[in-house]
Scaffold this active site. Sequence first.
Site, PDB file in Angstrom:
ATOM      1  N   GLU A   1      69.121  -6.847  37.874  1.00 24.08           N
ATOM      2  CA  GLU A   1      69.201  -6.373  36.491  1.00 24.08           C
ATOM      3  C   GLU A   1      68.441  -4.963  36.863  1.00 24.08           C
ATOM      4  O   GLU A   1      67.565  -4.900  36.883  1.00 24.08           O
ATOM      5  CB  GLU A   1      68.246  -7.202  35.504  1.00 24.08           C
ATOM      6  CG  GLU A   1      68.793  -8.587  35.061  1.00 24.08           C
ATOM      7  CD  GLU A   1      70.126  -8.545  34.196  1.00 24.08           C
ATOM      8  OE1 GLU A   1      70.612  -7.208  33.685  1.00 24.08           O
ATOM      9  OE2 GLU A   1      70.884  -9.316  34.289  1.00 24.08           O
TER      10      GLU A   1
ATOM     11  N   CYS B   1      64.530  -0.020  30.092  1.00 26.68           N
ATOM     12  CA  CYS B   1      65.936   0.012  31.124  1.00 26.68           C
ATOM     13  C   CYS B   1      67.137   0.202  30.115  1.00 26.68           C
ATOM     14  O   CYS B   1      68.237   0.790  30.557  1.00 26.68           O
ATOM     15  CB  CYS B   1      66.013  -1.267  31.817  1.00 26.68           C
ATOM     16  SG  CYS B   1      66.292  -2.770  30.916  1.00 26.68           S
TER      17      CYS B   1
END
Length: 456
Positions: free
Chosen positions: A209, A243
């Site tokens: 990720e 993010c």
Amino acid sequence: MDIRKLVKIQQMFFSGNQTKNLQFRMTALSRLEAGIKRNEAEILSALKQDLHKSGAESYMAEVGMTLAELRYVKRHLPFWIRGRRVSTPLVHFPAKSFVIPEPYGVTLIMSPWNYPFMLCMEPLIGAIAAGNCCVLKPSAYAPAVSRVIRKIISEVFPRKYVAVVEGGRKENNELLNQKFDYIFFTGGVEVGKTVMEKAAKNLTPVTLELGGKSPCIVDATADLNLAARRIVFGKFLNSGQTCVAPDYLLVEETVKDELVTYLRKWLHKMLGSEPVMHPDYPKIINQKHFNRLMELIKDETVLEGGYANQDTMQIAPTILDHITWKSPVMQQEIFGPILPILTFCNIPEAISRVKAGDKPLALYLFTRDPAMEHRVLKELSFGGGCINDTIIHLATSQMGFGGVGASGMGSYHGKASFETFSHRKSVLQKYNWLDLPMRYYPLTKWKETLIRLFLR
């Protein structure tokens, strides 16, 4: 405890098959849930210490999301764990076929500092639900949260089942030198490459990720006031250290000035005229990142913000103008409260600009034009995103969350977490009451005719 020894005792515990039992998994999830609730005040305090997050923001974006994920997984796990029947080709008659989910074994979860609690716990929920043992490695950049995670896990689970390893690069390297059955990593692209390289030596599957420059496209048909409100929320939550935060604005040239007016309006409404004095405004995680972000602002045209409190490492929400695709701020993921604005004249231009970069983790589109919506979704590849909102697509257990290309591989949340940490074992069970001879040697002409008939 020695890391090599820790992995060994988890491997031995997993081999006893206890973690594969449904009731064992359900009990483990319930114990984790109870441990989080019991230590909620300490979690919120640790997040305040590491990132200066308010209690409300910490609960909304970390603790609350984790508890919601736990409830969802507990409710659905009895159904996910079942084997699934699939159809069997006629050539295999008589037989039945089915797929059984099974755990990988001993897993490693490496979490980041920006959402240090939630991004450690949510993958752990998936690993436990799938029946794995797990070693957790919280980020050393969020030491207060790391200590609370270690406390919760040590209260709830024996180390032979779930354990926490604290530390920095030395511990990271030592962990990555072990032979795990699965590695789940959340963090930056460069470290992600190292994780994948280390995993490859043991042929260990990975989920990465990562991140990237997530665009936020606003066209002339958008509700600009509402778009600005939602952009400000998504961009400056956690002081931009998210993010999936909009990394840059790509706005249709004719409405740029109006959108900027609304952005300023909502910034002032949400955080006041002096955001760095706001008691709930988060800080930058450390001096290194603070300096990097201030360097990106230097020498640029500032429409809003552009200043900081050096003592508290808080940077005011900053909007930059006259940015080009070659500007320093466009050469890296920002990961902070800086929003550069670029413009486009038409849809093809906007799409080609986004396509020219790596595939982003997220994409946001503000429009009321169905044709624009259809074209962006059809032509641009990205991990996930929203139409007429920002970042909330990750706050659901109903959809998987993950990147594509340079922004990552694999996904999690809800059932996707269970599937990520499970191997799907395919089994064909043949019955004994009939054994068709056509597959056996010698393969005569009439057998070939039958084979061709069955395989049509």
